[in-house]
Design an enzyme around this catalytic site. Structure first.
Site, PDB file in Angstrom:
ATOM      1  N   ASP A  36       0.805  -1.227   0.000  1.00 54.84           N
ATOM      2  CA  ASP A  36       0.000   0.000   0.000  1.00 54.84           C
ATOM      3  C   ASP A  36       0.835   1.274   0.000  1.00 54.84           C
ATOM      4  O   ASP A  36       0.282   2.366   0.089  1.00 54.84           O
ATOM      5  CB  ASP A  36      -0.949   0.012   1.211  1.00 54.84           C
ATOM      6  CG  ASP A  36      -2.187  -0.829   0.963  1.00 54.84           C
ATOM      7  OD1 ASP A  36      -2.316  -1.372  -0.148  1.00 54.84           O
ATOM      8  OD2 ASP A  36      -3.029  -0.949   1.875  1.00 54.84           O
ATOM      9  N   ASP A 280     -15.209  34.568 -34.378  1.00 52.85           N
ATOM     10  CA  ASP A 280     -14.677  33.210 -34.412  1.00 52.85           C
ATOM     11  C   ASP A 280     -15.468  32.281 -33.489  1.00 52.85           C
ATOM     12  O   ASP A 280     -15.694  31.115 -33.805  1.00 52.85           O
ATOM     13  CB  ASP A 280     -13.204  33.197 -34.004  1.00 52.85           C
ATOM     14  CG  ASP A 280     -12.312  33.787 -35.083  1.00 52.85           C
ATOM     15  OD1 ASP A 280     -12.759  33.817 -36.247  1.00 52.85           O
ATOM     16  OD2 ASP A 280     -11.209  34.235 -34.763  1.00 52.85           O
ATOM     17  N   GLY A 415     -10.883  21.365 -34.391  1.00 55.75           N
ATOM     18  CA  GLY A 415     -11.843  20.561 -35.135  1.00 55.75           C
ATOM     19  C   GLY A 415     -12.276  21.252 -36.414  1.00 55.75           C
ATOM     20  O   GLY A 415     -12.458  20.620 -37.462  1.00 55.75           O
ATOM     21  N   LEU A 416     -12.419  22.598 -36.352  1.00 57.30           N
ATOM     22  CA  LEU A 416     -12.741  23.356 -37.559  1.00 57.30           C
ATOM     23  C   LEU A 416     -11.614  23.236 -38.567  1.00 57.30           C
ATOM     24  O   LEU A 416     -11.844  23.097 -39.774  1.00 57.30           O
ATOM     25  CB  LEU A 416     -12.971  24.830 -37.194  1.00 57.30           C
ATOM     26  CG  LEU A 416     -13.145  25.801 -38.370  1.00 57.30           C
ATOM     27  CD1 LEU A 416     -14.346  25.405 -39.221  1.00 57.30           C
ATOM     28  CD2 LEU A 416     -13.289  27.227 -37.855  1.00 57.30           C
TER      29      LEU A 416
END
Length: 532
Positions: A36, A280, A415-416
């Site tokens: 542990d 934008d 992504g754009l």
């Protein structure tokens, strides 16, 4: 019992370690088997702390179970006090050691050490990490905090405590700095910040404050509620994540402190409201977002996403069952079904079902989103080393809102960019064999020659008949090429973000074919050549 590969929270003794590691002058004696001791790595490797947690393990082994493990605990406790000389100690058992029922609290009390020793009863098989942190902090406050000894003299500035930040907390260090500066602008003094960087002696002064600021309810709520009952200290309800919540927080603390909030309501650093209204960002309006994390961050993130960035919340959930009510209430606001679960496979199934355009989650959701091809930003623990940046990166306050905007919007903007790449996939600029455009020059052009490869547009326009001299590389032979006026005009019609490579490829093609000057026909011949 369900076998799983990953968990959102560790056992409660990890929560106790987060409190102990955050504080100074406190030592934790943990009755635990040899295996542990892995928990140290959470702080030294993930949080990148420069020292080990202040924890002494008994580290008993299988062969010790036939002997006196209680005596091992007492020996370890005496040695820890002698070596570290802490102001106070906490003692408890790990999930494995809990099974042998050695009663660390009773054993430590029998040692009669000359410092406060706080026993922890952390049921490992019923509770988890955040509860363990909250219970540990509550027990410390209850044991150490005393009545106020400070008189509020006329003209004294109001005081508050900042409660909840711990080690291994998501941006806790920077949140404390941001909120501390905000309170300073309001003329409010900070009495104690705890647990982070506090000592047991600091906890004894908690009652000297006029009210408590609860930054992280998962950790601070039980202690703050006890202080409210015992010393009549009011506590804040608003968590200042996002511009709107920050302004509500300012109004709340100003009312508790009896000060004017005007000076702090309009911070010039609050750039995210303007950014989110810019041309934008309006492209991002209505983007579908799924939110998952601890309850505090999940509820706050959903509010920011919906109210400040114009996203559509299609799902919200938490692994914090103790705060399921708050998440269910938030889900009703967005008309979605809440997900209360600590099963990452269930979370993955919900994300796959909803198909959001952005995931705001934990390190687990980062992996889920990556498998599903969805952008993701981490908003909550559990997190990995990259979520402990060296730079200043709060989540709270006005600067925190700026950080949120950058962290959430940039994946969507990328992504754009991918969308544009797909649109131009048939163009020679973006065929599958082309090098990544963000890597700059490609094709083996030497760095020394790079300055001459693409002359600026002004020099070309200055002599439209001859064009500008450009260097093209073909089999390591450097040749000069010029552009005819109609070819130069056609080149300007190509989008700016691919124009440079179109120029270079055309000049390379012209050099290989021995064409000079470059005409419109040459430009389209080059396009066809590199598009194959």
């Amino acid at each position: 019992m369900q076998l799983t590969l990953w968990t959102y929270e560790g056992p409660p003794h990890i929560g106790a370690m987060r409190v102990a590691t955050a504080m100074r002058g406190l030592h934790y004696v943990l009755h635990a088997p040899q295996g542990d001791t892995y928990a140290d790595l959470l702080f030294t490797m993930i949080e990148r702390r420069d020292r080990r947690p202040p924890v002494t393990y008994t580290t008993f082994q299988a062969r010790d179970l036939g002997g006196d493990t209680a005596e091992l605990f007492k020996t370890a406790t005496r040695a820890a006090y002698a070596r570290f000389q802490p102001q106070a100690m906490i003692v408890g058992a790990s999930c494995t050691a809990e099974l042998i029922q050695d009663d660390p609290g009773g054993l430590a009390a029998a040692l009669d050490l000359p410092i406060p020793v706080v026993p922890l009863e952390l049921p490992a098989y019923q509770r988890k990490e955040n509860w363990g942190a909250a219970e540990t902090f509550y027990q410390l406050v209850r044991r150490l905090a005393g009545p106020s000894t400070a008189e509020r003299a006329p003209g004294r500035r109001p005081r508050c405590n900042l409660l909840g930040p711990t080690a291994l907390g998501f941006r806790h260090r920077d949140d404390v700095t941001e909120i501390g500066a905000l309170l300073g602008r309001l003329g409010i003094e900070i009495n104690v910040v705890a647990p982070l960087d506090a000592t047991p002696a600091d906890l004894m002064r908690l009652a000297d404050a006029d009210f408590n600021v609860v930054l992280y309810p998962e950790v601070a709520s039980p202690a703050a509620q006890w202080l409210q009952r015992t010393y009549r200290q009011p506590m804040t309800k608003t968590v200042p994540i996002g511009v709107g919540a920050t302004r509500e927080f300012i109004a709340e603390v100003a009312a508790l402190a009896g000060v004017d909030a005007t000076a702090a309501l309009d911070d010039p650093r609050a750039r995210s409201p303007w950014y989110s209204k810019s041309i934008d960002s309006t492209y991002l309006t209505g983007k579908r977002v799924f939110v998952f994390g601890d309850a505090t961050h999940a509820v706050a993130a959903a509010r920011v996403a919906a109210r400040e960035l114009g996203f559509t919340v299609v799902g919200i959930g938490t692994y914090s069952r103790e705060f399921a009510r708050e998440v269910r209430e938030a889900a009703r606001l967005y008309g979605v079904e809440p997900l209360i679960s600590d099963d990452y496979l269930e979370v993955e199934a919900r994300v796959a079902e909803l198909q959001p355009e952005l995931v705001l989650g934990t390190q687990m959701e980062r992996h889920i989103a990556k498998r599903l091809g969805i952008p993701c930003a981490v908003i909550s623990a559990p997190m990995h080393v990259q979520d402990f940046p060296a730079r200043y990166s709060p989540q709270m306050g006005f600067e925190g809102a700026n950080v949120l905007f950058d962290a959430w919007v940039h994946p969507l903007m990328m992504g754009l960019e991918e969308h544009l790449l797909t649109m131009f996939r048939g163009d020679f600029e973006f065929h599958d064999g082309a090098a990544a455009s963000h890597l700059g020059r490609s094709g083996g052009v030497p760095a020394a020659a790079g300055a001459a490869v693409a002359p600026n547009e002004r020099s070309v326009a200055a002599d439209p008949v001859v064009g500008a001299a450009a260097v093209a590389v073909a089999d390591n032979v450097v040749a000069l090429a010029s552009w005819a006026p109609d070819a130069q005009q056609e080149l300007q019609k190509i989008p700016f973000f691919v124009r440079g490579k179109a120029r270079r490829n055309t000049e390379k093609f012209a050099a290989e074919k021995g064409v000079n000057p470059i005409t419109v026909e040459t430009l389209y011949d080059a396009k066809a050549h590199f598009g194959r």
